[in-house]
Scaffold this motif. Sequence first.
Motif, PDB file in Angstrom:
ATOM      1  N   VAL A  59       0.836  -1.205   0.000  1.00 11.55           N
ATOM      2  CA  VAL A  59       0.000   0.000   0.000  1.00 11.55           C
ATOM      3  C   VAL A  59       0.870   1.254   0.000  1.00 11.55           C
ATOM      4  O   VAL A  59       0.577   2.233  -0.713  1.00 11.55           O
ATOM      5  CB  VAL A  59      -0.970  -0.015   1.189  1.00 11.55           C
ATOM      6  N   ALA A  60       1.956   1.230   0.769  1.00 15.44           N
ATOM      7  CA  ALA A  60       2.866   2.381   0.765  1.00 15.44           C
ATOM      8  C   ALA A  60       3.434   2.609  -0.636  1.00 15.44           C
ATOM      9  O   ALA A  60       3.522   3.751  -1.107  1.00 15.44           O
ATOM     10  CB  ALA A  60       3.983   2.163   1.776  1.00 15.44           C
TER      11      ALA A  60
ATOM     12  N   ARG B 129       2.747   5.866  -5.987  1.00 19.36           N
ATOM     13  CA  ARG B 129       2.678   5.764  -7.450  1.00 19.36           C
ATOM     14  C   ARG B 129       1.212   5.917  -7.876  1.00 19.36           C
ATOM     15  O   ARG B 129       0.555   4.938  -8.260  1.00 19.36           O
ATOM     16  CB  ARG B 129       3.241   4.411  -7.905  1.00 19.36           C
ATOM     17  N   PRO B 130       0.661   7.112  -7.791  1.00 19.88           N
ATOM     18  CA  PRO B 130      -0.783   7.314  -8.023  1.00 19.88           C
ATOM     19  C   PRO B 130      -1.253   6.864  -9.399  1.00 19.88           C
ATOM     20  O   PRO B 130      -2.392   6.393  -9.532  1.00 19.88           O
ATOM     21  CB  PRO B 130      -0.971   8.820  -7.815  1.00 19.88           C
ATOM     22  N   ALA B 131      -0.420   6.995 -10.433  1.00 24.89           N
ATOM     23  CA  ALA B 131      -0.861   6.594 -11.779  1.00 24.89           C
ATOM     24  C   ALA B 131      -1.060   5.076 -11.834  1.00 24.89           C
ATOM     25  O   ALA B 131      -2.037   4.587 -12.418  1.00 24.89           O
ATOM     26  CB  ALA B 131       0.157   7.040 -12.822  1.00 24.89           C
ATOM     27  N   GLN B 132      -0.147   4.331 -11.223  1.00 22.63           N
ATOM     28  CA  GLN B 132      -0.288   2.879 -11.222  1.00 22.63           C
ATOM     29  C   GLN B 132      -1.460   2.438 -10.342  1.00 22.63           C
ATOM     30  O   GLN B 132      -2.171   1.485 -10.675  1.00 22.63           O
ATOM     31  CB  GLN B 132       1.016   2.233 -10.751  1.00 22.63           C
ATOM     32  N   LEU B 133      -1.665   3.128  -9.249  1.00 22.68           N
ATOM     33  CA  LEU B 133      -2.798   2.818  -8.390  1.00 22.68           C
ATOM     34  C   LEU B 133      -4.112   3.064  -9.136  1.00 22.68           C
ATOM     35  O   LEU B 133      -5.052   2.251  -9.053  1.00 22.68           O
ATOM     36  CB  LEU B 133      -2.737   3.660  -7.114  1.00 22.68           C
ATOM     37  N   ALA B 134      -4.189   4.152  -9.879  1.00 28.27           N
ATOM     38  CA  ALA B 134      -5.403   4.451 -10.648  1.00 28.27           C
ATOM     39  C   ALA B 134      -5.640   3.376 -11.708  1.00 28.27           C
ATOM     40  O   ALA B 134      -6.787   2.954 -11.943  1.00 28.27           O
ATOM     41  CB  ALA B 134      -5.291   5.827 -11.294  1.00 28.27           C
ATOM     42  N   TRP B 135      -4.570   2.945 -12.370  1.00 28.94           N
ATOM     43  CA  TRP B 135      -4.696   1.874 -13.374  1.00 28.94           C
ATOM     44  C   TRP B 135      -5.226   0.596 -12.732  1.00 28.94           C
ATOM     45  O   TRP B 135      -6.119  -0.062 -13.271  1.00 28.94           O
ATOM     46  CB  TRP B 135      -3.324   1.614 -14.005  1.00 28.94           C
ATOM     47  N   LEU B 136      -4.707   0.252 -11.566  1.00 29.37           N
ATOM     48  CA  LEU B 136      -5.142  -0.958 -10.870  1.00 29.37           C
ATOM     49  C   LEU B 136      -6.615  -0.857 -10.491  1.00 29.37           C
ATOM     50  O   LEU B 136      -7.395  -1.798 -10.688  1.00 29.37           O
ATOM     51  CB  LEU B 136      -4.280  -1.164  -9.633  1.00 29.37           C
TER      52      LEU B 136
ATOM     53  N   GLU C  13      11.433  -1.476 -11.274  1.00 31.99           N
ATOM     54  CA  GLU C  13      10.136  -0.835 -11.396  1.00 31.99           C
ATOM     55  C   GLU C  13       9.021  -1.761 -10.928  1.00 31.99           C
ATOM     56  O   GLU C  13       9.132  -2.983 -11.012  1.00 31.99           O
ATOM     57  CB  GLU C  13       9.870  -0.432 -12.855  1.00 31.99           C
ATOM     58  N   LEU C  14       7.955  -1.167 -10.425  1.00 31.73           N
ATOM     59  CA  LEU C  14       6.748  -1.904 -10.062  1.00 31.73           C
ATOM     60  C   LEU C  14       5.881  -2.005 -11.315  1.00 31.73           C
ATOM     61  O   LEU C  14       5.327  -1.014 -11.780  1.00 31.73           O
ATOM     62  CB  LEU C  14       6.004  -1.171  -8.945  1.00 31.73           C
ATOM     63  N   VAL C  15       5.784  -3.205 -11.871  1.00 33.08           N
ATOM     64  CA  VAL C  15       5.035  -3.448 -13.111  1.00 33.08           C
ATOM     65  C   VAL C  15       3.859  -4.349 -12.750  1.00 33.08           C
ATOM     66  O   VAL C  15       3.986  -5.565 -12.680  1.00 33.08           O
ATOM     67  CB  VAL C  15       5.925  -4.099 -14.186  1.00 33.08           C
TER      68      VAL C  15
ATOM     69  N   ALA D 258      -5.163   7.550   1.640  1.00 30.49           N
ATOM     70  CA  ALA D 258      -3.987   8.407   1.476  1.00 30.49           C
ATOM     71  C   ALA D 258      -3.094   8.293   2.700  1.00 30.49           C
ATOM     72  O   ALA D 258      -3.563   7.990   3.808  1.00 30.49           O
ATOM     73  CB  ALA D 258      -4.417   9.863   1.287  1.00 30.49           C
ATOM     74  N   LEU D 259      -1.813   8.541   2.499  1.00 29.74           N
ATOM     75  CA  LEU D 259      -0.882   8.549   3.624  1.00 29.74           C
ATOM     76  C   LEU D 259      -1.185   9.727   4.541  1.00 29.74           C
ATOM     77  O   LEU D 259      -1.497  10.826   4.081  1.00 29.74           O
ATOM     78  CB  LEU D 259       0.566   8.654   3.132  1.00 29.74           C
ATOM     79  N   ALA D 260      -1.070   9.478   5.846  1.00 29.53           N
ATOM     80  CA  ALA D 260      -1.255  10.544   6.831  1.00 29.53           C
ATOM     81  C   ALA D 260       0.041  10.818   7.581  1.00 29.53           C
ATOM     82  O   ALA D 260       0.055  11.535   8.578  1.00 29.53           O
ATOM     83  CB  ALA D 260      -2.358  10.157   7.813  1.00 29.53           C
ATOM     84  N   GLY D 261       1.144  10.252   7.099  1.00 29.32           N
ATOM     85  CA  GLY D 261       2.452  10.421   7.727  1.00 29.32           C
ATOM     86  C   GLY D 261       3.452   9.520   7.032  1.00 29.32           C
ATOM     87  O   GLY D 261       3.101   8.748   6.130  1.00 29.32           O
ATOM     88  N   GLU D 262       4.693   9.607   7.430  1.00 29.18           N
ATOM     89  CA  GLU D 262       5.742   8.815   6.805  1.00 29.18           C
ATOM     90  C   GLU D 262       5.767   7.396   7.383  1.00 29.18           C
ATOM     91  O   GLU D 262       5.740   7.225   8.603  1.00 29.18           O
ATOM     92  CB  GLU D 262       7.112   9.464   7.008  1.00 29.18           C
ATOM     93  N   PRO D 263       5.824   6.366   6.530  1.00 33.49           N
ATOM     94  CA  PRO D 263       5.961   5.001   7.038  1.00 33.49           C
ATOM     95  C   PRO D 263       7.301   4.815   7.755  1.00 33.49           C
ATOM     96  O   PRO D 263       8.302   5.458   7.414  1.00 33.49           O
ATOM     97  CB  PRO D 263       5.906   4.143   5.768  1.00 33.49           C
ATOM     98  N   THR D 264       7.302   3.947   8.766  1.00 31.16           N
ATOM     99  CA  THR D 264       8.543   3.526   9.417  1.00 31.16           C
ATOM    100  C   THR D 264       8.673   2.025   9.226  1.00 31.16           C
ATOM    101  O   THR D 264       7.678   1.300   9.107  1.00 31.16           O
ATOM    102  CB  THR D 264       8.528   3.861  10.916  1.00 31.16           C
TER     103      THR D 264
END
Length: 407
Positions: A259-260, A265-272, A337-339, A383-389
Amino acid sequence: MSAPAELTARIDLWSSASFAEGHPVEQYRCLRENAPVYRHEEPDGPGFWAVTSHALVREVSMHPERFSSALGGILIPDLPPQELEFFRTMMLAMDPPRHSFYRRLVGGLFTPKRAAQWRERIAATVTAILDEAAEAERAAGSCDLVTEVAGKLPSYVIAELLGIPRADGERLYEQTEIMHSAPDAVIVERRSAAMVEIMQYAAGVRADKLANPAPDMATRLVTAEVDGQRLTEEEFISFFMLLLNAGGDTTRNLIGGAVAALLDRPAQLAWLRSDLPARIPAAAEELLRFQAPVIYMRRTAVADTALGDVPIAAGDKVVLYYGAANRDPAVFDRPEELVLDRTPNEHIAFGGGGPHFCLGAHFGRIEAVEMLGQLLGRFPGLALAGEPTWLASNFISGPTHVPVRLS
């Protein structure tokens, strides 16, 4: 074979700091290009061979007669003799033919058909978890994707499989996280205490299922027989620990990391999302390749041998880096790359083949597809609400916290 001196100084696959933001892909690339079988130093130890190419990871995995899981266990540090003996009761640290016997004993519970029978229950569990997370977000304004969503799924599923309370599954998951922390992040006494707690709980589960059989996997494990033999108490405890550790790692760390990666990668997320039911199965496989939740497994050379053009001495530690193999350009086009529609996808996130291919892979795939499908479909405003650790571990790769807003 050794890497050029100016590059050797940059290689450190021991320290958890190298994995503070996920896999150290530049170190992997350096090793694949210069020394795919690399002699790595080890604090307070003899050192180990780091194997980073896809072909060589598969070669080691397919030949347990040359590279043993039992001789030294599956972790880089050498364990004290008594602790090693206990781990040898776990299938991960067995070699054929003993491993083959236990695979036959429990393998029937993890077939594709058995896993498919759980699909509806897993889907319902995912829905319940997302309901809880949405409620929590309404109260707090955000939620943690790892602790409140991804971490609960394998905990709840394993609890249902074993016939134990969900709250106990969550507590046991917390202890596995402590066990997986790197030696430089959590002291050995704390990791040992976590392991003891799980062992004591498992012994209690076995006693309960013997006295009160139920239609669950724990009862089947207690009563399963091959050639008139059943799991002993020690063997049941070991298998219980294996289910908790291996069963939780892949799903939890895949979902958190996936998910992070998608939100970055919003374009790839939209495609999915544009055709989620059709695209999520292949996307889950690619996210497994990209995330590779299990960083490594160790083997020990049974006798003098060679790997590639590198001589390996009997007793040497040989460490397989799955995240590196999953980015090998000899196998994967555009490996960094994430394909999401990658086909074919010969990733080895579940192991490099051979006898130790992940027993729970079919369950893990169903859990990943159900969670990612429902999460991305139900919450278009995710959407992210902070930086992942990230987990402080050189053994397991995944985020510890991913703050998100669901809607």
